[in-house]
Design a protein around this motif. Structure first.
Motif, short mmCIF file in Angstrom:
data_model
loop_
_atom_site.label_atom_id
_atom_site.label_comp_id
_atom_site.label_asym_id
_atom_site.label_seq_id
_atom_site.Cartn_x
_atom_site.Cartn_y
_atom_site.Cartn_z
N ASP A 314 1.04 -0.98 0.08
CA ASP A 314 0.14 0.04 0.06
C ASP A 314 0.86 1.27 0.00
N THR A 315 2.00 1.19 -0.85
CA THR A 315 2.88 2.28 -0.96
C THR A 315 2.51 3.18 -2.03
N TRP A 316 2.44 4.58 -1.80
CA TRP A 316 1.97 5.49 -2.83
C TRP A 316 2.93 6.56 -2.86
N VAL A 317 2.93 7.05 -4.11
CA VAL A 317 3.66 8.40 -4.41
C VAL A 317 2.58 9.29 -4.87
N VAL A 332 5.81 10.40 -0.33
CA VAL A 332 5.57 9.14 -0.25
C VAL A 332 4.93 8.67 0.92
N ARG A 333 3.70 7.79 0.53
CA ARG A 333 2.81 7.30 1.75
C ARG A 333 2.64 5.93 1.65
N ALA A 335 0.19 3.22 3.84
CA ALA A 335 -0.82 2.72 4.72
C ALA A 335 -1.52 4.00 5.51
N GLY A 336 -1.31 4.92 4.77
CA GLY A 336 -2.14 6.24 5.16
C GLY A 336 -1.10 7.12 5.94
N LYS A 337 0.13 6.74 5.97
CA LYS A 337 1.14 7.78 6.65
C LYS A 337 1.93 8.30 5.59
N ILE A 338 2.52 9.59 5.81
CA ILE A 338 3.37 10.29 5.05
C ILE A 338 4.62 9.49 5.49
N LEU A 339 5.80 9.04 4.61
CA LEU A 339 6.92 8.52 5.10
C LEU A 339 7.79 9.71 4.63
N LYS A 340 7.59 10.43 3.46
CA LYS A 340 8.54 11.51 2.95
C LYS A 340 7.91 12.45 2.16
N THR A 341 8.37 13.63 2.28
CA THR A 341 7.88 14.68 1.54
C THR A 341 9.22 15.11 0.68
N LEU A 342 9.10 15.28 -0.70
CA LEU A 342 10.41 15.99 -1.60
C LEU A 342 9.71 16.87 -2.06
N ARG A 343 10.59 17.96 -2.56
CA ARG A 343 10.10 19.11 -3.15
C ARG A 343 11.11 19.29 -4.15
N PHE A 344 10.84 19.61 -5.25
CA PHE A 344 11.76 19.91 -6.33
C PHE A 344 11.22 21.05 -7.12
N LYS A 345 12.22 21.65 -8.18
CA LYS A 345 11.95 22.94 -8.98
C LYS A 345 10.85 23.01 -9.69
N GLN A 346 10.46 21.77 -10.37
CA GLN A 346 9.04 21.74 -11.06
C GLN A 346 8.57 20.25 -11.15
N GLY A 347 7.37 20.15 -11.19
CA GLY A 347 6.73 18.83 -11.32
C GLY A 347 5.50 18.74 -12.29
N VAL A 348 4.51 18.25 -11.69
CA VAL A 348 3.25 18.22 -12.49
C VAL A 348 2.83 19.78 -12.90
N PRO A 349 2.46 19.95 -14.18
CA PRO A 349 2.21 21.33 -14.20
C PRO A 349 1.05 21.96 -13.54
N HIS A 350 -0.05 21.11 -13.35
CA HIS A 350 -1.32 21.60 -12.60
C HIS A 350 -1.67 20.30 -12.01
N ASN A 351 -2.55 20.70 -11.04
CA ASN A 351 -3.02 19.50 -10.04
C ASN A 351 -4.20 18.87 -10.62
#
Lengths: 397, 494
Positions: A314-317, A332-333, A335-351
């Motif tokens: 049950d691992t999600w990004v 990175v999630r 079983a409902g918990k956030i394991l890690k949060t990464l930030r980078f210069k650009q990713g998806v252009p819109h949510n």
């Protein structure tokens, strides 16, 4: 009608590298503890492509990778585009260039002929071959309706999900079949998506769940929400989460399904539902599902990408964009918990994400405000313990 | 303009609840929650909403999302799978639009402000109904209501920000299934309408709203009572008329809780309207332990109900529910009475029509129908509308004309308020702080953007229809638990 592709230079394609100083990448931070299954690959290097780079429109409905041409086809709300991965140039076609209708809602490529098949949202079906568009519509073919949401090629056949049934076109025999409530188990006929692979065609049908068609036996199988109620999901894992389905993706004999009420997976024996309330996916409003394997599926939601990357754990990004800084964010999630949060210069252009397409290790993402390519340098499927992860990709959480 | 949280017509209904609202579980229906669904209740004025929705393409405005604590005011004893706590309950939290549309600027030049109309106005063949189309009289009434609203708005200056007139772009929706989808695409991409009102047939409307979602276009129905229309989780879809679920609930309460019927039969048309129209009656009857004894369907336009009535008569019901078109309803009623069957027969709102009365004649006396509003209501707005409609069209407005007039005025209000931006038009409609004051009554929207107003019963008495609220007729309701099912200690009281 022959058309001349318009070549546009891709300008200022920004490739962002993730080497932001704040990433918590120390071994002490990420080392798996006893029994911890490890961590997934995270895409932190993204390119964004918009109208500034030559796309005919930023509202991206469909993407199809075409490895034989080393390009990617892009269906937008106002035109078709082709991104040449070698030259990084974009060719585009609008109605004035012969495209039969402006809105391209689905794309597939015939691997035998190289023909590009286009689902046209309100304009029927088109075949783009050798620079010419052939137009199929309600009045000149067996296409059951001109509002075509999805198209899939399998063998000699082109399957179309339309708003008034499914159409099946055998290009060799020039023969059409139409499937509606008259000859298929469609409680409603409002087809939304189609996925074809390994001798099977799956249709996601608004109001009729998922339909499976076996090409060898010509038989249908039907998957409905077992509780039969619009307003509740009785049990999480009892079947298709809702009768209104929006997308289907069949890979490795596994079915991934999207709805506006949640998502689910079926391995031929067991169902599993996915809902935002459990902390994996960012939203229950899923525009599409794109399965990569039996373990991985990218759900395109109205609040970013919810990629389940290792089903068993049950691992999600979850990939989103920070609307203030326009930085990319990956969580990175498990079983409902956030394991890690990464930030980078650009990713998806819109949510608001409408489509995703796998292209080798890369992933293309279509949103209502631009296209993105997630570059999978050092990509690995599922999970790896930290000490065996590939170094240098910038993608370890 | 502040939202009046006290405005809850269903509270009046609750006063009549015989099986008492479960004490300690009463929440506030129609509350608003903060953006993330938690925290204190928050209400916004229209001015505040307009300020918040002025965002770029990437931000989602922090608008308060309405939450309901009971879907559609369903009584606990008729909720599905009442003995089980469901994993999830839908439609309790308002959907939001998270796309970039709010950043699209108003066009620099417009000659007219176009609003789409989709409805059955020309006869044709309809696969959806299995033959000749049959809803033109309803569609034309709807069109007349819309035209009147547009003409009145134009007489007051049209789109006030630009001083240009509103224009109604009219399309026929009858035809092969899917035709409505083509029409919506035409209106979205060629006509560039700002919102659409339509339609009546449930199948055509479903096809249309799927297109509206992709094209990001507000769509409001004033004539499709199919409950599933709104049960799609599309943030672009609205309804300004009480649906068949609400009509089913009041008829269930009338039949089972007031008349104490135990053996109810159903006769309905075999199309989608009939199939979905009785769904909550069928399910509620079973959940109340009094299952429908027989359900028979007939083709639209049938004139011989012998086969269906043979079966129904053999089942010896103590009441009959009919769901279908007005003319068919009248013929069915006449044949029921010709057999000497004296049972009460209750109908859907389509029986409240001149065609029904003409065909049914004296058999119409005492007939009871579900009805989405109260035309007997004393309201100067309604009187003025009736007068204007009669002057313009030479006939009295029916329910379709009246609700279409309200629906079109809702769209006009939203466009005047939000400007020429589809996403913002959606926003002000979806987040309007107070119910829209229509000629059919106040129109409060639920979290699912459905008309959450009261529904009524119409009874034909002494040559005229009279309209009754629950209170008027003393119709009890089941226990409405205003708490989400997943939060209850016990799923239901069963």
């Amino acid at each position: 009608m022959p058309t001349k592709p318009k070549l546009l230079p891709v300008q200022a394609l920004l490739v962002a590298f993730t080497a932001l100083p704040a990433l918590p990448l120390s071994a002490a931070d990420s080392a798996p503890t006893d029994g911890e299954p490890g961590l997934p690959y995270v895409y932190t290097k993204w390119e964004q492509i918009t109208t500034k780079d030559g796309l005919p429109n930023d509202h991206i409905f469909a993407i199809k990778a075409d490895p034989t041409r080393d390009c990617v086809w892009i269906g937008t709300e106002d035109g078709l585009a082709c991104y040449n991965k070698k030259t990084r140039k974009i060719s585009s076609w609008k109605e004035k260039d012969g495209l039969p209708w402006r809105v391209v809602s689905g794309i597939d490529v015939d691997p035998k002929t190289g023909d590009v098949w286009l689902a046209l949202f309100g304009g029927g079906l088109a075949r783009f071959s050798a620079g010419r568009f052939d137009h199929y519509h309600q009045l000149n073919s067996g296409l059951v309706n001109d509002v075509v949401y999805g198209v899939a090629v399998i063998g000699d056949e082109v399957w179309c999900a339309t708003t008034a049934g499914a159409s099946r076109y055998n290009v060799v025999k020039d023969k059409w079949n139409i499937y509606t409530e008259q000859n298929a188990p469609m409680e409603e006929i409002w087809n939304y998506g189609v996925s074809a692979r390994d001798g099977k065609v799956f249709l996601s049908v608004w109001g009729s769940g998922i339909l499976e068609f076996d090409l060898a036996t010509e038989r249908w199988k039907h998957y409905l929400d077992p509780d039969g109620e619009m307003e509740i999901e009785l049990y999480r894992d009892d079947g298709v989460v809702h009768v209104i389905t929006t997308g289907v993706s069949y890979v490795d004999k596994t079915l991934w399904v999207s709805t506006y009420f949640g998502a689910c997976r079926y391995d031929g024996r067991n169902w599993r539902g996915f809902f935002a309330q459990e902390g994996g996916t960012p939203s229950d409003f899923n525009n599409a599902a794109r399965g990569r394997s039996a373990h991985e599926c990218w759900y395109c939601t109205d609040k970013g990408i919810g990629a389940i990357v290792d089903f068993e754990t049950d691992t999600w990004v979850v990939y989103t964009m920070d609307p203030d800084t326009h930085e990319g964010i990956a969580e990175v999630r498990r079983a409902g918990k956030i394991l890690k949060t990464l930030r980078f210069k650009q990713g998806v252009p819109h949510n608001y994400v409408l489509w995703a397409e796998f292209d080798g290790n890369d992933v293309w993402v279509g949103t209502s405000k631009g296209l993105a390519r997630a570059i999978g340098e050092g990509y690995y499927p599922r999970l790896r313990p930290l000490d065996t992860q590939t170094a240098g990709s910038g993608s370890r959480p | 303009m502040k939202r009046t949280l006290e405005y809850r017509p269903w509270r009046q209904i609750g006063c009549l609840t015989v099986a008492c609202v479960v004490s300690g579980l009463i929440g506030i229906a129609g509350d608003t929650a903060t953006h993330d669904g938690s925290g204190p209740q928050q209400t916004l004025s229209v001015a505040e909403i307009l300020k918040l929705i002025d965002v770029d393409a990437y931000h989602v405005p922090p608008l308060p999302l309405m939450t309901n604590k009971n879907y559609a005011r369903s009584a606990a004893d008729v909720e599905p799978f009442g003995a089980v706590k469901p994993f999830k309950e839908h439609f309790l939290a308002q959907m939001e639009y998270t796309g970039p549309g709010r950043a699209i600027p108003e066009p620099e030049h417009v000659d007219t402000v176009k609003i789409g109309f989709l409805g059955p106005i020309m006869p044709t063949v309809s696969v959806a109904t299995g033959g000749k189309s049959h809803e033109e009289n309803l569609g034309i009434a709807m069109l007349r209501g819309c035209r009147l609203a547009i003409e009145e708005a134009n007489a007051k200056g049209g789109y006030l920000k630009r001083r240009v007139p509103f224009e109604l772009v009219v399309r026929n929706d009858n035809g092969l299934w899917g035709a409505s989808g083509n029409e919506i695409i035409d209106m979205a991409y060629k006509e560039h309408v700002w919102a659409i009102l339509g339609t009546i047939d449930g199948a055509n409307t479903h096809i249309a709203i799927r297109v509206a979602l992709k094209a990001e276009l507000p769509m409001l129905t004033a004539g499709d009572l199919d409950p599933t229309y709104i049960e799609t989780n599309i943030p672009w879809v609205f309804r300004c008329i009480g649906d068949d679920r609400q009509q089913n609930y009041i008829l269930v309460d009338y039949l089972f809780r007031k008349l104490n019927c135990h053996r109810v039969a159903i006769l309905r048309s075999s199309n989608r309207y009939g199939r979905f129209g009785v769904r909550e009656i069928r399910d509620s009857a079973r959940r109340l332990g009094r299952p429908i004894v027989v359900e028979m369907a007939h083709k639209v336009g049938s004139r011989d109900f012998t086969m269906q009535l043979d079966r129904i008569q053999a089942a010896d019901p103590d009441a009959i529910v009919y769901w279908g078109d007005g003319e068919d309803a009248a013929h069915a009623l006449n044949q029921i009475r010709a057999r000497g069957m004296k049972q009460p027969v209750v109908f859907c709102d389509r029986a409240v029509s001149d065609e029904f009365l003409k065909i049914a004649g004296p058999n119409a006396e005492g007939v009871v129908c579900g009805y989405p509003w109260n035309p007997d209501r004393k309201d100067p707005k309604l009187d003025a509308f009736r007068e204007a409609f009669k002057k313009r069209w030479g006939v009295e407005p029916d329910t379709y004309a009246s609700h279409a007039y309200d629906g079109m005025n809702m769209l006009i209000w939203a466009i005047q308020t939000a400007g020429l931006n589809r996403a913002k038009i959606r926003d002000v409609l979806a987040h309007r702080p107070d119910p829209f004051p229509g000629v059919t009554g106040d129109i409060p929207l639920s979290a699912a953007l459905d008309d959450a107003g009261e529904v009524f019963l119409a009874r034909y008495e002494n040559g005229r229809w009279k309209y009754y609220s629950r209170e008027d007729m003393g119709i009890p309701s089941g226990p409405v638990i205003e708490r989400p099912r997943v939060e209850r200690e016990q799923a239901s009281i069963r």
